[in-house]
Each structure stands twice: as C-alpha cells, then as structure tokens.
Design an enzyme around this catalytic site. Structure first.
Site, short mmCIF file in Angstrom:
data_model
loop_
_atom_site.label_atom_id
_atom_site.label_comp_id
_atom_site.label_asym_id
_atom_site.label_seq_id
_atom_site.Cartn_x
_atom_site.Cartn_y
_atom_site.Cartn_z
N GLN A 111 0.50 -1.24 -0.15
CA GLN A 111 -0.42 0.06 -0.36
C GLN A 111 0.76 1.59 -0.44
OE1 GLN A 111 -1.13 0.63 4.88
NE2 GLN A 111 -1.81 -1.77 3.93
N HIS A 113 0.50 5.80 1.08
CA HIS A 113 -0.52 7.12 2.01
C HIS A 113 -0.39 7.77 1.42
CE1 HIS A 113 -1.63 3.58 4.92
NE2 HIS A 113 -0.47 3.96 5.29
N HIS A 285 5.34 -0.21 0.56
CA HIS A 285 5.18 -0.47 1.28
C HIS A 285 4.82 -2.12 2.19
CE1 HIS A 285 3.49 2.28 2.91
NE2 HIS A 285 2.59 1.95 4.33
#
Length: 441
Positions: A111, A113, A285
């Site tokens: 994922q 962010h 990550h």
C-alpha cells in the site's frame, strides 16, 4: 495513584486475520498482562493494539471512571492537548497521532498513503474508500525481528531483475524492458533531469505491471513458482532470499500480483530489534512478519496495490507514487540522543521522522542494574507503553502519583509533566523497556 497528569489506559485490540495466533502474539501478551481477566484464545489472531483517541478502538482511563481518552480530551483539550497543539493541528478532540503494536504472521497489503493535498482530493472524490482528508505517514520500530517491503529497489537492481526473471520480463514486455535498461542514468542527483527521467521509466514499468490481466498474472505465477523450485540459482545475483519468500507469500495469497510488484520490485527490508523505518507519503510498502511498534498520523487513507482482497485503486496508485529508488539502508531511520532524558538508563534515544505529528522515545534499563530516569516535561501529550520488564512511573517529585508499570501497561502523560521511570531490578529477567509516542508544538 493516578492523577489527571499521568494515568493508566486500557487499550483496545483488533483480531485481523494476518495477526499472530494466540499467545505467540506480542499484542495478545500485552493485552493479557495488562488485564488478566482477558483470556487469550489460542486459535485466534491478535493483530493490533491501538493506543490513542481513535473512536473505532477507544482507549479508556482505568482510574477515571473508564472514560475514553477521546472524551477526556474533548472535555479538557487545554489540559490534555495544550493550546499549541490545538492551534497547530486544528483539533480539540483528538491526538494528532495513533500509536499501535502490530503482531504480523501473514503479509499485509502492499500500500501507499497520500500526502495532505492528495488526501483531500481523494476524500472529496471518493469518501467511501478515503474516509478523511489527512495524510498518513508511518514509522515502524521492530520489537522482535521484522521483515517488510519498503520503497522501490535501486534502479540497477531493478534492471538486473527485469533481465534475469523471465516471468517478469514477459509481463512487462521486452520492448519496455529494453527501454528501461537502456534509458536509466546512474548516478542521478535527486531532482535532476536524469532523476526525473529515471522515475518516469520506473512509473511506466510499474504501471504496465499493475494493469496486467489477472489471467496473465496467474499464468506467470505458475511459471515463477516452478522456477523458484527448479532454478533457485537464477535469483542468486538479485536476492538469494527470493525463492523462499515468493513461495511463502504465494501460500498466503495465491497468484497475487504482489508476488511481482512486492517481491521483485520493492526493497525487502529486515529490521533487528530496536531498528526503525519511516514510511513516507506516496511510497509503497508492506509488513511481512514480526512484532512492531507503529506510530502514524491520525488517518485511515490507504491506496492498495497487492496482497489484499480489498479495493485496489490502480489508477491513483500509479499516478501518485514518488518512484523514489533508494537502498534498504537509506530506508532505515537514524537514532538521535534525547538530552531531555537523564539518569541511569543504558539507552534513551529518539526516533524523529521528518513530519510534525509524532516522535517516539525509547528508554531501556539494564536488567541487572535497575536505576531511575527523569524525562523533562514535553510541550504536548504523550503515550507510554512498556514492552519488556517492569518498574514504576510517576510525576517527577510527586510520590503520590507513583504507579506500577509492567509489560503491556500503557499510560497517558499530559503536556508539561516531567516523569520519572524506575526499573525494578529484583528478579528482572528482561531489560525494562518503554516506548513513548509524543507530539510537540
């Protein structure tokens, strides 16, 4: 005895299926040790312990009528946050960070962010999948040996991987592989034209992979697994750990695109106990295994790439990433001395990521020596957890506030409160270790 400046909190936990099972989980150990009335189910995963003001999994003040920490902060924001924190972060109801313990048995989703600007855009366009408008930088500190993925591999390693692994080559296509290998320019100073071009080439490769049909991924996974069995030497010059890693993660997520975008394109990071990595906004990550302390900005925004049955936002993911390509060692965080912590601890060091929402202080006492450590008052709220050993905690100079702190115990410390930690050296078989997340403004 508790005071309004220092009080113990009982924290909630999550049983996500990737968590370690039963009492093998640090989360389970901490939960039970903190509250022996909670029986650990040896068949269930214990994945996350949440420490903070998040309403989904509230922390409760044990000696203040079991009020939630969020309710206490909301009722007295000046006392529990401080004016400077309220002004800086714009909230009088919550801490700007969420503190966690994670116990990982199975890989979490690959994922990234968003940063603040993109977080606001995604929330406005799709509030169902992006529930707030904040960024979500994270820091992971190993409590036990940990492995994860963090950022893209250096480009020379990626070029070697593309040239060496036929299944990845087949997915990306020979034309783009050749364009990438011949087009990258190294070394390239960050921000230079060569660096910009390098990142564009990496984006093309990643975009091609992420938009590949599931049937093709399934076909190439079968071939890749066969190669890890029959020709593990193929991976020797890239990373000799890859055959075992690919087989292990395929058992957890069969035929998943993460086997390619994670195992083959991202850095495989190992952290020893006490080592940390900072996960910047817009860098891919994933956590693979181990127990960690995690601290993050208060947000739930996640853009997923692989190893997940959940929503994958491939378009935004490919567009948003920084395409930074640094080595494993550059992903690790340096430790700093913390001059406001003085005393007998053998270690009192600061993990200080380049963002405003949080820092973490680690304090360790030698199990055979014990001793006392005084930490000056901080200009903001903080949360302390003991991960090993036992001792006492109190407001400095006020013995009436002295309380036992044992493994898994969690305390809230109000702004400006100097605290004193004392290690119990009698019958101590572990170094007394605490982690303290805090924010200052």
């Amino acid at each position: 005895m508790s005071s309004e400046k220092l009080f113990r909190i009982q924290c909630g936990y999550q049983n996500y299926d990737w968590g370690k099972i039963g009492s093998s989980s640090a989360v389970a150990q901490f939960v039970h040790n903190s509250d022996p009335s909670i029986t650990i189910d040896e068949t269930k995963p214990y994945a996350e312990l949440w420490m903070g003001t998040h309403p989904s999994v509230p922390s409760k003040a044990i000696d203040l009528n079991n009020q939630t920490l969020r309710d206490l902060v909301t009722a007295k924001p000046q006392e529990y946050l401080g004016e400077s924190i309220i002004t800086k972060f714009g909230s009088s109801k919550e801490l700007p960070f969420l503190f966690k313990v994670l116990s990982i048995e199975k890989v979490l989703s690959i994922q990234a962010h968003p940063d603040k600007k993109l977080g606001a855009q995604l929330h406005a366009a799709d509030p169902k999948n992006y529930p707030d408008d904040n960024h979500k930088p994270e820091m992971a500190i190993a409590v036990t040996d940990f492995e994860g993925f963090c950022g893209f591999k250096p480009l020379d390693q990626l070029a070697k991987t593309l040239a060496t692994v036929p299944e990845l080559n087949e997915i990306i296509g020979q034309e783009l592989v050749d364009e990438f290998i011949s087009g990258i320019k190294l070394p390239a100073e960050v921000g230079s034209q060569d660096d910009v071009n390098n990142r564009k080439l990496l984006q093309k490769v990643f975009g091609k992979l992420m938009n590949t049909d599931d049937d093709v991924i399934k076909q190439q996974t079968a071939k890749l697994l066969e190669r890890t069995d029959r020709e593990p030497q193929v991976f020797k010059d890239i990373d000799s750990r890859l055959p075992e890693l690919i087989q292990r993660l395929n058992k957890q997520f069969p035929n998943d695109i993460g086997l390619f975008c994670g195992c083959l394109l991202l850095n495989h990071v190992g952290l020893n106990k006490g080592e940390a990595m900072f996960l910047q906004a817009k860098d891919p990550h994933a956590y693979i295994s181990g127990d960690i302390i995690e601290c993050m900005a208060a947000s739930d925004n996640v853009v997923r790439a692989g190893f997940t049955p959940k929503f994958k936002d491939v378009k935004n993911l490919v567009e948003m990433l920084t395409y930074s390509y640094e080595s494993v060692e550059k992903q690790k965080m340096p430790l700093q001395e913390f001059p406001r912590s003085k005393g007998d601890a053998v270690k009192s060091v600061l993990y200080d990521p380049p963002i405003a929402e949080f820092s973490v202080l680690q304090t360790i006492f030698d199990k055979s020596k014990g001793g006392k450590q005084v930490i000056e008052g901080l200009n903001g709220p903080s949360i302390v957890i003991a991960t090993n050993g036992k001792g006492t905690i109190q407001i400095t100079g006020d013995d009436s506030t002295k309380q036992k702190i044992d493994t898994g115990y969690v305390f809230f410390v109000a702004p400006g409160s100097s605290i004193e930690l004392t290690a119990d050296s009698a019958n101590q078989d572990q170094d007394f270790t605490t982690y303290r997340a805090f924010v200052e403004a």
